[in-house]
Design a protein around this motif. Structure first.
Motif, PDB file in Angstrom:
ATOM      1  N   LYS A  25      26.909  24.191 106.549  1.00 12.64           N
ATOM      2  CA  LYS A  25      26.522  22.789 106.382  1.00 12.64           C
ATOM      3  C   LYS A  25      26.927  21.982 107.605  1.00 12.64           C
ATOM      4  CE  LYS A  25      30.609  21.833 103.495  1.00 12.64           C
ATOM      5  NZ  LYS A  25      31.187  23.125 103.159  1.00 12.64           N
ATOM      6  N   GLY A  26      26.167  20.939 107.859  1.00 16.18           N
ATOM      7  CA  GLY A  26      26.456  20.107 109.010  1.00 16.18           C
ATOM      8  C   GLY A  26      26.185  18.647 108.732  1.00 16.18           C
ATOM      9  N   GLY A  27      26.676  17.803 109.611  1.00 14.91           N
ATOM     10  CA  GLY A  27      26.459  16.370 109.463  1.00 14.91           C
ATOM     11  C   GLY A  27      26.760  15.652 110.762  1.00 14.91           C
ATOM     12  N   ILE A  28      26.335  14.387 110.832  1.00 16.46           N
ATOM     13  CA  ILE A  28      26.659  13.524 111.956  1.00 16.46           C
ATOM     14  C   ILE A  28      27.911  12.744 111.572  1.00 16.46           C
ATOM     15  CG2 ILE A  28      25.856  11.638 113.406  1.00 16.46           C
ATOM     16  CD1 ILE A  28      22.971  12.527 112.688  1.00 16.46           C
ATOM     17  N   GLU A  64      17.764  19.806 112.903  1.00 18.38           N
ATOM     18  CA  GLU A  64      17.497  18.854 111.812  1.00 18.38           C
ATOM     19  C   GLU A  64      18.288  17.564 112.031  1.00 18.38           C
ATOM     20  OE1 GLU A  64      17.334  16.619 108.303  1.00 18.38           O
ATOM     21  OE2 GLU A  64      15.907  18.142 109.001  1.00 18.38           O
ATOM     22  N   LEU A  65      19.559  17.685 112.340  1.00 15.77           N
ATOM     23  CA  LEU A  65      20.400  16.500 112.521  1.00 15.77           C
ATOM     24  C   LEU A  65      20.011  15.719 113.774  1.00 15.77           C
ATOM     25  CD1 LEU A  65      23.852  18.088 111.576  1.00 15.77           C
ATOM     26  CD2 LEU A  65      22.453  16.590 110.152  1.00 15.77           C
ATOM     27  N   SER A  66      19.561  16.433 114.797  1.00 22.07           N
ATOM     28  CA  SER A  66      19.192  15.781 116.064  1.00 22.07           C
ATOM     29  C   SER A  66      17.927  14.942 115.944  1.00 22.07           C
ATOM     30  CB  SER A  66      19.011  16.832 117.163  1.00 22.07           C
ATOM     31  OG  SER A  66      20.231  17.496 117.430  1.00 22.07           O
ATOM     32  N   ASN A  67      17.150  15.194 114.911  1.00 28.80           N
ATOM     33  CA  ASN A  67      15.912  14.433 114.706  1.00 28.80           C
ATOM     34  C   ASN A  67      16.127  13.176 113.864  1.00 28.80           C
ATOM     35  OD1 ASN A  67      14.165  16.065 116.209  1.00 28.80           O
ATOM     36  ND2 ASN A  67      13.932  17.524 114.522  1.00 28.80           N
ATOM     37  N   ARG A  68      17.358  12.933 113.466  1.00 29.39           N
ATOM     38  CA  ARG A  68      17.642  11.744 112.658  1.00 29.39           C
ATOM     39  C   ARG A  68      17.846  10.517 113.548  1.00 29.39           C
ATOM     40  NH1 ARG A  68      21.752  13.927 107.860  1.00 29.39           N
ATOM     41  NH2 ARG A  68      20.335  15.524 107.036  1.00 29.39           N
ATOM     42  N   PRO A  69      17.599   9.333 113.003  1.00 31.93           N
ATOM     43  CA  PRO A  69      17.726   8.098 113.794  1.00 31.93           C
ATOM     44  C   PRO A  69      19.118   7.881 114.384  1.00 31.93           C
ATOM     45  CG  PRO A  69      16.574   7.664 111.723  1.00 31.93           C
ATOM     46  CD  PRO A  69      17.095   9.056 111.636  1.00 31.93           C
TER      47      PRO A  69
END
Length: 267
Positions: A25-28, A64-69
């Protein structure tokens, strides 16, 4: 870089990834608050969990996370946890993962696949860092021991806010046994122990650790920390003991914090 830009750059959000036996799992991570920005993104751990297969999943999560605002800069470093001993970026133990990891330069493997700097840290150490900076250990001087109760017993040794890496306290011998074979969460389930019985065994282990290190604080994490009211009453310790605050986000937050500290991106 101007002083203003450098100040803005400090504590900027970074990506953290937590590799587990069943899920990755990952997150900003907001490094000022020690919290995730947006939801976690989880992918099942590939089986077999070889270095190549895991690197692909890590890359998928980062994409996936890099494509978030709110994503950090595309060239920003990524922090990753791993359930094993990591020394100079190399995996030196693989108790609960594929044996092909042994001797692998995990930092180099992930850096090559992602095309950006990657720093890998032991999973329990990451959780400990996060708890010491943002959680139950915030502002506590001296020795803080974070103990995670799960498949085994993970541990993080924090002294005056600084991590002493790879402290494998779950493998201390207590009463002739490797401690985690008797006092982990899985051991409780396997042996069909009541909470009272488990509390007695956990107390024996923690008393031994307390005698060796005289900590200022024990922080207990892992899934069964939610049930601490069932076994804390059976603990007879001099040391204050509390449950972890960051719960399932601790590994992700700690991974991001570790890479930020390594690259001098956090104060």
């Amino acid at each position: 870089m101007s002083k203003k830009d450098e100040k803005t750059h400090k504590n900027a959000p970074l990506i953290g990834i937590d590799i587990g036996g069943t899920g990755i799992k990952g997150g900003i991570v907001d490094l000022k608050k020690g919290k995730l920005i947006g939801d976690r993104f989880r992918v099942p751990t590939p089986q077999p969990a070889t270095p190549e297969a895991v690197a692909e999943v890590v890359a998928q999560i980062v994409e996936e996370l890099s494509n978030r605002p709110d994503a950090p800069a595309a060239d920003s470093p990524v922090g990753v946890t791993f359930p094993g001993i990591i020394q100079h970026g190399v995996v030196n133990s693989a108790a609960n993962v594929d044996k092909t990891w042994l001797g692998t330069d995990i930092d180099a493997t992930f850096t090559k696949r992602l095309g950006r700097p990657v720093e890998v840290i032991n999973d329990a150490d990451a959780a400990g860092l996060a708890e010491a900076r943002y959680g139950a250990g915030e502002g506590v001087d001296g020795t803080v021991l974070v103990i995670t109760l799960g498949t085994g017993i993970g541990s993080a040794f924090i002294f005056n806010g600084q991590l002493v890496p790879n402290a494998e306290l779950g493998h201390l011998e207590v009463d002739g046994h490797d401690a985690e074979t008797k006092a982990s969460a899985v051991a409780r389930e396997r042996d069909g122990l009541s909470w009272d019985q488990y509390g007695v065994l956990l107390n024996r282990y923690l008393q031994h650790v307390e005698f060796l290190f005289s900590p200022e604080l024990f922080i207990v994490g892992g899934g069964i920390s939610k049930r601490s009211d069932e076994y804390f009453p059976h603990l007879e310790l001099r040391t204050k003991i509390v449950t972890a605050k960051l719960k399932n986000d601790a590994g992700i937050v700690g991974a991001a914090l570790e890479v930020a500290l390594h690259h001098k991106l956090a104060k």
